[in-house]
Write a protein that holds these residues in place. Sequence first.
Motif, short mmCIF file in Angstrom:
data_model
loop_
_atom_site.label_atom_id
_atom_site.label_comp_id
_atom_site.label_asym_id
_atom_site.label_seq_id
_atom_site.Cartn_x
_atom_site.Cartn_y
_atom_site.Cartn_z
N GLY A 18 29.65 -59.39 -29.92
CA GLY A 18 30.99 -59.63 -29.47
C GLY A 18 31.49 -58.50 -29.12
N SER A 19 31.44 -57.38 -30.29
CA SER A 19 32.02 -55.97 -29.90
C SER A 19 31.67 -55.36 -28.82
CB SER A 19 31.76 -55.03 -31.15
OG SER A 19 32.37 -55.75 -32.23
N LEU A 20 30.24 -55.63 -28.32
CA LEU A 20 29.67 -55.20 -27.02
C LEU A 20 30.41 -55.75 -25.82
CD1 LEU A 20 27.94 -53.25 -25.41
CD2 LEU A 20 26.05 -55.25 -26.05
N VAL A 21 30.15 -57.06 -25.80
CA VAL A 21 30.82 -57.94 -24.84
C VAL A 21 32.52 -57.49 -24.62
CG1 VAL A 21 31.21 -60.20 -23.99
CG2 VAL A 21 29.13 -59.55 -24.75
N ALA A 22 33.02 -57.48 -25.62
CA ALA A 22 34.66 -56.91 -25.54
C ALA A 22 34.81 -55.73 -25.25
CB ALA A 22 35.28 -57.18 -26.83
N TRP A 23 33.86 -54.91 -25.40
CA TRP A 23 34.01 -53.59 -24.81
C TRP A 23 33.71 -53.35 -23.46
CZ3 TRP A 23 35.96 -48.93 -25.54
CH2 TRP A 23 35.47 -47.92 -25.02
N LEU A 24 32.60 -54.14 -22.84
CA LEU A 24 32.48 -54.29 -21.40
C LEU A 24 33.42 -54.75 -20.79
CD1 LEU A 24 28.37 -55.23 -21.70
CD2 LEU A 24 29.64 -52.68 -21.11
N ALA A 25 34.06 -55.71 -21.33
CA ALA A 25 35.19 -56.28 -20.55
C ALA A 25 36.44 -55.39 -20.53
CB ALA A 25 35.70 -57.63 -21.35
N TYR A 26 36.62 -54.49 -21.56
CA TYR A 26 37.72 -53.57 -21.61
C TYR A 26 37.31 -52.57 -20.52
CZ TYR A 26 40.65 -49.76 -23.42
OH TYR A 26 41.46 -48.93 -23.34
N GLN A 27 36.14 -51.89 -20.62
CA GLN A 27 35.67 -51.02 -19.56
C GLN A 27 36.17 -51.60 -18.11
OE1 GLN A 27 31.73 -50.14 -20.66
NE2 GLN A 27 32.47 -48.31 -21.18
N GLY A 28 35.80 -52.97 -17.78
CA GLY A 28 36.18 -53.71 -16.61
C GLY A 28 37.65 -53.58 -16.29
N TYR A 29 38.29 -53.74 -17.35
CA TYR A 29 39.87 -53.87 -17.30
C TYR A 29 40.18 -52.29 -16.86
CZ TYR A 29 44.37 -52.34 -19.41
OH TYR A 29 45.54 -51.77 -19.40
N ARG A 30 39.83 -51.47 -17.67
CA ARG A 30 40.08 -49.83 -17.19
C ARG A 30 39.70 -49.51 -15.83
NH1 ARG A 30 41.32 -46.29 -21.42
NH2 ARG A 30 41.64 -44.84 -19.88
N ARG A 31 38.41 -50.06 -15.31
CA ARG A 31 37.98 -49.32 -14.21
C ARG A 31 38.77 -50.04 -12.96
NH1 ARG A 31 32.88 -50.40 -15.34
NH2 ARG A 31 33.02 -52.58 -14.97
N ASN A 32 39.13 -51.51 -13.13
CA ASN A 32 39.67 -52.08 -12.08
C ASN A 32 41.26 -52.41 -12.30
OD1 ASN A 32 37.24 -52.30 -10.64
ND2 ASN A 32 36.48 -53.90 -12.36
N ASP A 33 41.65 -52.00 -13.30
CA ASP A 33 43.21 -52.66 -13.72
C ASP A 33 43.36 -53.88 -13.82
OD1 ASP A 33 45.89 -51.58 -14.70
OD2 ASP A 33 46.47 -51.28 -12.85
N SER A 34 42.50 -54.72 -14.26
CA SER A 34 42.44 -55.99 -13.99
C SER A 34 43.19 -56.62 -15.33
CB SER A 34 41.11 -56.74 -14.00
OG SER A 34 41.02 -58.06 -13.80
N ARG A 35 44.35 -57.27 -15.26
CA ARG A 35 44.83 -58.01 -16.48
C ARG A 35 43.79 -58.84 -16.75
NH1 ARG A 35 50.46 -58.48 -17.92
NH2 ARG A 35 50.72 -60.71 -18.65
N ALA A 36 43.27 -59.75 -15.97
CA ALA A 36 42.33 -60.80 -16.51
C ALA A 36 41.19 -60.05 -17.40
CB ALA A 36 41.75 -61.66 -15.24
N MET A 37 40.81 -59.34 -16.91
CA MET A 37 39.69 -58.51 -17.75
C MET A 37 40.19 -57.89 -19.21
SD MET A 37 36.88 -58.87 -16.50
CE MET A 37 35.78 -57.66 -17.16
N ARG A 38 41.46 -57.58 -19.27
CA ARG A 38 42.17 -57.35 -20.62
C ARG A 38 42.21 -58.55 -21.47
NH1 ARG A 38 47.91 -54.41 -20.31
NH2 ARG A 38 48.41 -56.58 -19.18
N PHE A 39 42.68 -59.46 -20.91
CA PHE A 39 42.79 -60.74 -21.88
C PHE A 39 41.45 -61.33 -22.05
CE2 PHE A 39 47.28 -60.57 -20.41
CZ PHE A 39 47.72 -61.08 -21.43
N LEU A 40 40.54 -61.04 -21.12
CA LEU A 40 39.05 -61.59 -21.64
C LEU A 40 38.64 -60.88 -22.70
CD1 LEU A 40 36.55 -63.27 -20.83
CD2 LEU A 40 35.81 -61.55 -19.52
N ALA A 41 38.77 -59.35 -22.67
CA ALA A 41 38.46 -58.47 -23.66
C ALA A 41 38.85 -58.97 -25.24
CB ALA A 41 38.57 -57.04 -23.46
N VAL A 42 40.38 -59.12 -25.22
CA VAL A 42 41.03 -59.66 -26.29
C VAL A 42 40.42 -60.94 -26.79
CG1 VAL A 42 43.56 -60.38 -27.07
CG2 VAL A 42 43.12 -58.15 -25.60
N GLY A 43 40.36 -61.85 -25.74
CA GLY A 43 39.80 -63.27 -26.36
C GLY A 43 38.67 -63.19 -26.90
N VAL A 44 37.54 -62.38 -26.32
CA VAL A 44 36.28 -62.25 -27.05
C VAL A 44 36.32 -61.72 -28.12
CG1 VAL A 44 33.70 -61.21 -26.56
CG2 VAL A 44 34.90 -62.42 -24.66
N ALA A 45 37.01 -60.75 -28.46
CA ALA A 45 37.11 -60.07 -29.83
C ALA A 45 37.87 -61.06 -30.67
CB ALA A 45 38.05 -58.82 -29.62
#
Length: 92
Positions: free
Chosen positions: A19-46
């Motif tokens: 789960g940490s790996l998946v959340a980290w990858l989603a967080y990287q997607g948020y940082r790369r694309n400035d995507s609010r959806a990816m930020r919430f996905l990262a928080v949700g998975v965590a």
Amino acid sequence: MADAATLLTFASGATAAAGSLVAWLAYQGYRRNDSRAMRFLAVGVACIAVVPFPITYGIGPLLALSDAATLLGVLLANVAGLLAVLYSLEGT
């Protein structure tokens, strides 16, 4: 053969690690694309996969919580995580 408690602890740790790996990858997607959806996905998975481990094996024993209080903490983390994932899929 390991007992059930040992297998449960190992499986919970493996879930938290994955789960940490998946959340980290989603967080990287948020940082790369400035995507609010990816930020919430990262928080949700965590919240769903990572947070229950420290509640069950860290906070619960440290604060001498009952099994019911520990389970309530895990369930609240799961609800928060599912709401975050739902928002990531529908709210943006």
